[in-house]
Scaffold this motif. Structure first.
Motif, PDB file in Angstrom:
ATOM      1  N   ASP A  31       0.832  -1.199   0.000  1.00  0.00           N
ATOM      2  CA  ASP A  31       0.000   0.000   0.000  1.00  0.00           C
ATOM      3  C   ASP A  31       0.871   1.256   0.000  1.00  0.00           C
ATOM      4  O   ASP A  31       0.542   2.228  -0.682  1.00  0.00           O
ATOM      5  CB  ASP A  31      -0.939   0.011   1.208  1.00  0.00           C
ATOM      6  CG  ASP A  31      -1.884   1.199   1.156  1.00  0.00           C
ATOM      7  OD1 ASP A  31      -2.768   1.198   0.280  1.00  0.00           O
ATOM      8  OD2 ASP A  31      -1.715   2.127   1.972  1.00  0.00           O
ATOM      9  N   PHE A  35       0.874   4.201  -2.667  1.00  0.00           N
ATOM     10  CA  PHE A  35       0.759   5.582  -2.215  1.00  0.00           C
ATOM     11  C   PHE A  35       1.848   6.451  -2.833  1.00  0.00           C
ATOM     12  O   PHE A  35       1.575   7.520  -3.375  1.00  0.00           O
ATOM     13  CB  PHE A  35       0.843   5.591  -0.681  1.00  0.00           C
ATOM     14  CG  PHE A  35       0.612   6.917  -0.036  1.00  0.00           C
ATOM     15  CD1 PHE A  35      -0.671   7.342   0.239  1.00  0.00           C
ATOM     16  CD2 PHE A  35       1.679   7.726   0.316  1.00  0.00           C
ATOM     17  CE1 PHE A  35      -0.894   8.570   0.861  1.00  0.00           C
ATOM     18  CE2 PHE A  35       1.475   8.948   0.933  1.00  0.00           C
ATOM     19  CZ  PHE A  35       0.186   9.376   1.206  1.00  0.00           C
ATOM     20  N   SER A  55      -8.615  10.004  -0.447  1.00  0.00           N
ATOM     21  CA  SER A  55      -7.718   8.870  -0.612  1.00  0.00           C
ATOM     22  C   SER A  55      -6.564   8.926   0.382  1.00  0.00           C
ATOM     23  O   SER A  55      -6.161   7.892   0.934  1.00  0.00           O
ATOM     24  CB  SER A  55      -7.175   8.837  -2.046  1.00  0.00           C
ATOM     25  OG  SER A  55      -6.244   7.801  -2.198  1.00  0.00           O
ATOM     26  N   TYR A  58      -7.983   7.952   3.693  1.00  0.00           N
ATOM     27  CA  TYR A  58      -8.208   6.506   3.730  1.00  0.00           C
ATOM     28  C   TYR A  58      -6.887   5.754   3.890  1.00  0.00           C
ATOM     29  O   TYR A  58      -6.821   4.768   4.623  1.00  0.00           O
ATOM     30  CB  TYR A  58      -8.942   5.987   2.486  1.00  0.00           C
ATOM     31  CG  TYR A  58      -8.995   4.487   2.518  1.00  0.00           C
ATOM     32  CD1 TYR A  58      -9.907   3.833   3.340  1.00  0.00           C
ATOM     33  CD2 TYR A  58      -8.080   3.713   1.805  1.00  0.00           C
ATOM     34  CE1 TYR A  58      -9.912   2.451   3.438  1.00  0.00           C
ATOM     35  CE2 TYR A  58      -8.082   2.331   1.900  1.00  0.00           C
ATOM     36  CZ  TYR A  58      -9.007   1.713   2.707  1.00  0.00           C
ATOM     37  OH  TYR A  58      -9.000   0.347   2.821  1.00  0.00           O
ATOM     38  N   ASN A  59      -5.840   6.205   3.201  1.00  0.00           N
ATOM     39  CA  ASN A  59      -4.532   5.548   3.333  1.00  0.00           C
ATOM     40  C   ASN A  59      -4.057   5.560   4.778  1.00  0.00           C
ATOM     41  O   ASN A  59      -3.529   4.562   5.266  1.00  0.00           O
ATOM     42  CB  ASN A  59      -3.483   6.223   2.440  1.00  0.00           C
ATOM     43  CG  ASN A  59      -3.318   5.520   1.131  1.00  0.00           C
ATOM     44  OD1 ASN A  59      -3.280   4.301   1.065  1.00  0.00           O
ATOM     45  ND2 ASN A  59      -3.221   6.292   0.073  1.00  0.00           N
ATOM     46  N   LEU A  63      -3.525   2.189   6.933  1.00  0.00           N
ATOM     47  CA  LEU A  63      -2.253   1.854   7.569  1.00  0.00           C
ATOM     48  C   LEU A  63      -2.454   1.541   9.051  1.00  0.00           C
ATOM     49  O   LEU A  63      -1.903   0.571   9.577  1.00  0.00           O
ATOM     50  CB  LEU A  63      -1.252   2.987   7.388  1.00  0.00           C
ATOM     51  CG  LEU A  63      -0.785   3.253   5.957  1.00  0.00           C
ATOM     52  CD1 LEU A  63       0.044   4.530   5.890  1.00  0.00           C
ATOM     53  CD2 LEU A  63      -0.019   2.080   5.401  1.00  0.00           C
ATOM     54  N   GLN A  91      -9.164  -2.713  -0.890  1.00  0.00           N
ATOM     55  CA  GLN A  91      -7.980  -2.527  -1.736  1.00  0.00           C
ATOM     56  C   GLN A  91      -8.305  -2.867  -3.195  1.00  0.00           C
ATOM     57  O   GLN A  91      -7.857  -2.179  -4.108  1.00  0.00           O
ATOM     58  CB  GLN A  91      -6.809  -3.384  -1.246  1.00  0.00           C
ATOM     59  CG  GLN A  91      -6.194  -2.929   0.060  1.00  0.00           C
ATOM     60  CD  GLN A  91      -5.504  -1.593  -0.035  1.00  0.00           C
ATOM     61  OE1 GLN A  91      -6.146  -0.548   0.007  1.00  0.00           O
ATOM     62  NE2 GLN A  91      -4.199  -1.622  -0.142  1.00  0.00           N
ATOM     63  N   ARG A  94     -10.408  -0.111  -4.706  1.00  0.00           N
ATOM     64  CA  ARG A  94      -9.620   1.102  -4.970  1.00  0.00           C
ATOM     65  C   ARG A  94      -9.007   1.107  -6.368  1.00  0.00           C
ATOM     66  O   ARG A  94      -8.722   2.180  -6.911  1.00  0.00           O
ATOM     67  CB  ARG A  94      -8.516   1.247  -3.930  1.00  0.00           C
ATOM     68  CG  ARG A  94      -9.043   1.586  -2.565  1.00  0.00           C
ATOM     69  CD  ARG A  94      -7.954   1.672  -1.556  1.00  0.00           C
ATOM     70  NE  ARG A  94      -7.182   2.899  -1.766  1.00  0.00           N
ATOM     71  CZ  ARG A  94      -6.007   3.106  -1.219  1.00  0.00           C
ATOM     72  NH1 ARG A  94      -5.440   2.197  -0.463  1.00  0.00           N
ATOM     73  NH2 ARG A  94      -5.370   4.233  -1.434  1.00  0.00           N
ATOM     74  N   SER A 128      -1.380  -6.214  -2.276  1.00  0.00           N
ATOM     75  CA  SER A 128      -1.792  -5.836  -0.926  1.00  0.00           C
ATOM     76  C   SER A 128      -3.040  -6.612  -0.518  1.00  0.00           C
ATOM     77  O   SER A 128      -3.111  -7.160   0.591  1.00  0.00           O
ATOM     78  CB  SER A 128      -2.050  -4.327  -0.860  1.00  0.00           C
ATOM     79  OG  SER A 128      -2.478  -3.942   0.428  1.00  0.00           O
TER      80      SER A 128
END
Length: 158
Positions: A31, A35, A55, A58-59, A63, A91, A94, A128
């Motif tokens: 991820d 990113f 986004s 959300y990341n 995490l 994931q 996305r 991921s």
């Protein structure tokens, strides 16, 4: 039950579930690569939208949740497996949000995301998700085996 299997199950009472935990941490690494791949791009004003802001948030949530789940599965807690499954599904979803949209968009005649970058981001998100699903599956299998073993130990004491 053979002695080797019983010994392996009994050892689980005293050892951590590192395989599930490491798979979840590997999912975090993929991820982060996604990113970095997305946010190092600077194509005009495309990446300055509310979607990108969401986004990023959300990341951060991903995490934190994935790290929490990696710690939870160390102790064979099945509830964290369900969290890993949900995170893995998101994931995969996305892929159809930023990468698909950026691949088909252009700013001032410049394609926002090249085909190479698109496939790389799809690979990162897919890997991921796979790691998250595998982590959940391994933890579910091991935690159910440990629970059954503990139950037989309790019954033997009664």
């Amino acid at each position: 039950m053979n002695d080797d299997r019983a010994t392996a199950l009994d050892r689980m009472r005293y050892t951590k579930n590192t395989s599930s935990s490491r798979l979840a941490l590997l999912a975090i690494l993929f991820d982060v690569l996604f990113f970095v791949s997305i946010y190092k791009s600077d194509v005009g004003s495309y990446y300055y939208t509310i979607l990108i802001g969401a986004s990023i948030i959300y990341n951060l949530v991903f995490l934190l949740a994935a790290f929490l789940a990696s710690e939870g599965v160390k102790n064979y807690k099945t509830s964290f497996s369900w969290l890993l499954i949900v995170l893995g599904a998101v994931q995969l979803i996305r892929i159809f949000i930023i990468p698909m949209n950026a691949r088909t968009s252009a700013v001032n005649g410049i394609q926002v995301m090249s085909d190479f970058q698109f496939w790389r981001t799809v690979l990162y998100l897919s890997l991921s998700a796979i790691c998250l699903f595998l982590s959940a599956a391994v933890n579910l299998r091991k935690s159910r085996a440990l629970t059954a073993h503990l139950k037989t130990l309790e019954e033997a004491q009664i």
